[in-house]
Design an enzyme around this catalytic site. Structure first.
Site, PDB file in Angstrom:
ATOM      1  N   SER A 191      50.525 -23.011  -2.491  1.00  0.00           N
ATOM      2  CA  SER A 191      50.288 -23.214  -3.921  1.00  0.00           C
ATOM      3  C   SER A 191      50.123 -24.691  -4.251  1.00  0.00           C
ATOM      4  CB  SER A 191      51.432 -22.613  -4.744  1.00  0.00           C
ATOM      5  OG  SER A 191      52.654 -23.253  -4.434  1.00  0.00           O
ATOM      6  N   ASN A 192      49.614 -24.948  -5.440  1.00  0.00           N
ATOM      7  CA  ASN A 192      49.355 -26.309  -5.887  1.00  0.00           C
ATOM      8  C   ASN A 192      50.652 -27.076  -6.115  1.00  0.00           C
ATOM      9  OD1 ASN A 192      48.718 -28.366  -8.321  1.00  0.00           O
ATOM     10  ND2 ASN A 192      46.870 -28.023  -7.112  1.00  0.00           N
ATOM     11  N   SER A 193      50.581 -28.382  -5.964  1.00  0.00           N
ATOM     12  CA  SER A 193      51.768 -29.219  -6.127  1.00  0.00           C
ATOM     13  C   SER A 193      52.357 -29.129  -7.528  1.00  0.00           C
ATOM     14  CB  SER A 193      51.420 -30.675  -5.810  1.00  0.00           C
ATOM     15  OG  SER A 193      50.418 -31.154  -6.695  1.00  0.00           O
ATOM     16  N   CYS A 194      51.535 -28.760  -8.526  1.00  0.00           N
ATOM     17  CA  CYS A 194      52.039 -28.690  -9.898  1.00  0.00           C
ATOM     18  C   CYS A 194      53.117 -27.626 -10.047  1.00  0.00           C
ATOM     19  CB  CYS A 194      50.900 -28.442 -10.882  1.00  0.00           C
ATOM     20  SG  CYS A 194      50.230 -26.760 -10.889  1.00  0.00           S
ATOM     21  N   THR A 246      44.618 -24.300  -3.524  1.00  0.00           N
ATOM     22  CA  THR A 246      43.941 -25.587  -3.431  1.00  0.00           C
ATOM     23  C   THR A 246      43.353 -25.822  -2.046  1.00  0.00           C
ATOM     24  OG1 THR A 246      45.431 -26.500  -5.107  1.00  0.00           O
ATOM     25  CG2 THR A 246      44.232 -28.069  -3.737  1.00  0.00           C
TER      26      THR A 246
END
Length: 510
Positions: A191-194, A246
């Protein structure tokens, strides 16, 4: 500056933007500057007296443009698209001219109501479940956030507050701090770092669960983690799944994840920041499976929908869960129409109080391009990525790392990670195209993404010529060094090829 000067300045600026975008293909996509370049070109204090706008606009070319990475260039292939279009630019300009801050209906009724309209338009365009529309009978609806990061954070915070309230209701013997100390959330290691950052901001650990070899997170993995945490006395709160990761644009198994989340009463949020644009295509209908069972989802219009940054759509099955969590009111914010279902006060749906008139550029873009124009844009990106994929497959020196997904192709030169690193560095030094690396299970690879609003087949050919020619030069240089040092065998292992055979194969393919 008076209105007369504004007209002159504005028209000149529009001409500048149009010229910039028309000719962007001719410029290197990466700037040729070093850190601190701008500090040496600008004074340390603002001017005491006004300067002529022509001088300011001239400095855009002299000072600013040399330091731009050209995100709208057809040679931009890093990250995911950050799109724009002429209608969107006009919408942004009009919104800036109106200068409204739409934190409540009365502050600008058009700002609130247009957002309701375009979010329902978009939900229908993407074929989302009807309960995400404001016009539905239920408490669902959509809101425009600034970014996917904001949307994910809103979902994480709302889920946290719901979990704390629900758990304390059934366990009144526990203090609020004791409950908060037991909370845990879940996502994929792809998953995305956000998402991880949202956990940090929410003071709640997010377990990054291992995706499968196909980069997909499935319900069985989530179930195992939840059962483990429940047995240890922890309180599962939310799972953030991804449609279009991503690294590889993988799609988590929403159907199996939703079944587990329903069983354990865990909020399920879907981050579809990139892939959400493909929901509109009938040939991509599989991507929508399971969305009728999720609690919230987000999609960035500034990726596929030709709307400039920032503009991230978020839908909630039950908006009351967010409003109840975020409602901090003051008497000066109230108005007599509060509480009417079709005119939400969006300040309760987001982190900040103030909000921009983003719906205006969305409305203008949708009207001037039309649904079919937007679908064609997404399809064009997919077709161009297929073209690049075929070029990779035809050159035996390269390999695909994951199946092509929408406008993304993940590939690498055969050999160890150092070859990938050196190839990318050569491309970065030349500045003709821009890509970035990703990594999975210790293997580094290159991500090639179709990004530009005006990318053509010839641009894909240009990019491939850059890539394959730089690998050819890299192999030739290292072959020469190896032959001089007598380490040809080590070099062959380095590339995982036999140099003479491979070069012959490549020459034949030309």
């Amino acid at each position: 500056m008076d209105a007369k000067e504004f007209r002159e300045f504005g028209k000149a600026a529009i001409d500048y933007i149009a010229d910039y975008l028309e000719n962007i293909r001719d410029d290197d996509v990466l700037p040729n500057v070093e850190p601190g370049y701008l500090l040496d070109l600008l004074p340390t204090e603002m001017p005491e007296e006004p300067e002529a706008w022509k001088d300011v606009l001239g400095d855009i070319s002299r000072v600013i443009k040399p330091g731009l990475t050209h995100w709208q260039s057809p040679h931009m292939h890093a990250y995911y698209p950050t799109s724009t279009s002429y209608p969107s630019i006009v919408g942004e300009m009009l919104a800036s001219g109106f200068g409204v801050i739409g934190f409540s209906w009365i502050c600008s009724p058009a700002c609130t109501e247009l957002e309701v309209v375009v979010m329902d338009w978009l939900a229908k365009f993407l074929k989302l479940p009807a309960h995400f529309q404001h016009a539905s009978d239920g408490p669902g609806g959509g809101v425009i956030q600034g970014s996917a990061s904001e949307a994910v954070l809103v979902a994480v915070l709302a889920a946290r507050e719901q979990a704390v309230a629900n758990y304390r209701e059934s366990h009144p013997e526990l203090s609020e701090s004791e409950v908060r100390g037991r909370l845990v959330a879940y996502s994929s290691d792809q998953s995305n770092s956000c998402i991880e950052k949202a956990g940090v901001l929410a003071a709640m650990p997010i377990r990054l669960l291992p995706a499968g070899e196909d980069f997909v997170l499935r319900g069985d993995t989530l179930r195992g983690a939840i059962e483990e945490d429940v047995a240890a006395g922890r309180i599962p709160v939310i799972c953030v799944a991804t449609l279009g990761t991503t690294g590889t644009c993988a799609y988590d198994d929403i159907e199996s994840l939703s079944a587990v989340c329903e069983e354990f009463k865990v909020w399920l949020h879907v981050d579809a920041a990139y892939a959400g644009g493909a929901f509109a295509l009938e040939e991509c209908s599989d991507l929508r499976k399971g969305l009728d069972r999720v609690d919230s989802l987000n999609f960035n219009l500034h990726k596929f929908m030709l709307v400039n940054f920032d503009c991230s759509a978020m839908w909630l099955r039950d908006a009351n869960k967010v409003v109840d969590s975020f409602n901090v009111d003051r008497i000066y914010l109230k108005h007599k129409h509060e509480g009417q279902s079709q005119i939400p006060d969006f300040r309760h749906w987001q982190i900040p109080l103030g909000r921009r008139f983003r719906a205006l550029k969305v409305w203008i873009t949708f009207r001037t391009l039309g649904a079919e124009g937007l679908r064609n844009h997404v399809r064009k990106h997919i077709e161009l990525a297929k073209q690049f994929e075929q070029l990779v497959l035809k050159d035996s020196r390269f390999e695909l790392v994951a199946p092509r997904a929408l406008g993304l192709v993940c590939f690498r030169p055969k050999g160890d990670n150092e070859i990938t690193t050196q190839l990318l560095q050569r491309l970065m030094d030349r500045k003709k195209i821009y890509m970035v690396k990703a990594e999975h299970a210790g293997r580094q690879f290159l991500r090639f993404v179709v990004c530009g609003m005006d990318t053509k087949a010839s641009d894909i050919d240009f990019a491939w010529q850059e890539i394959e020619s730089q690998l050819t030069d890299l192999q030739a240089e290292q072959s020469l060094v190896a032959r001089k040092s007598g380490n040809v065998g080590d070099l062959a292992q380095h590339f995982q090829i036999h140099l003479s055979t491979e070069n012959a194969t490549h020459e034949k393919s030309q």
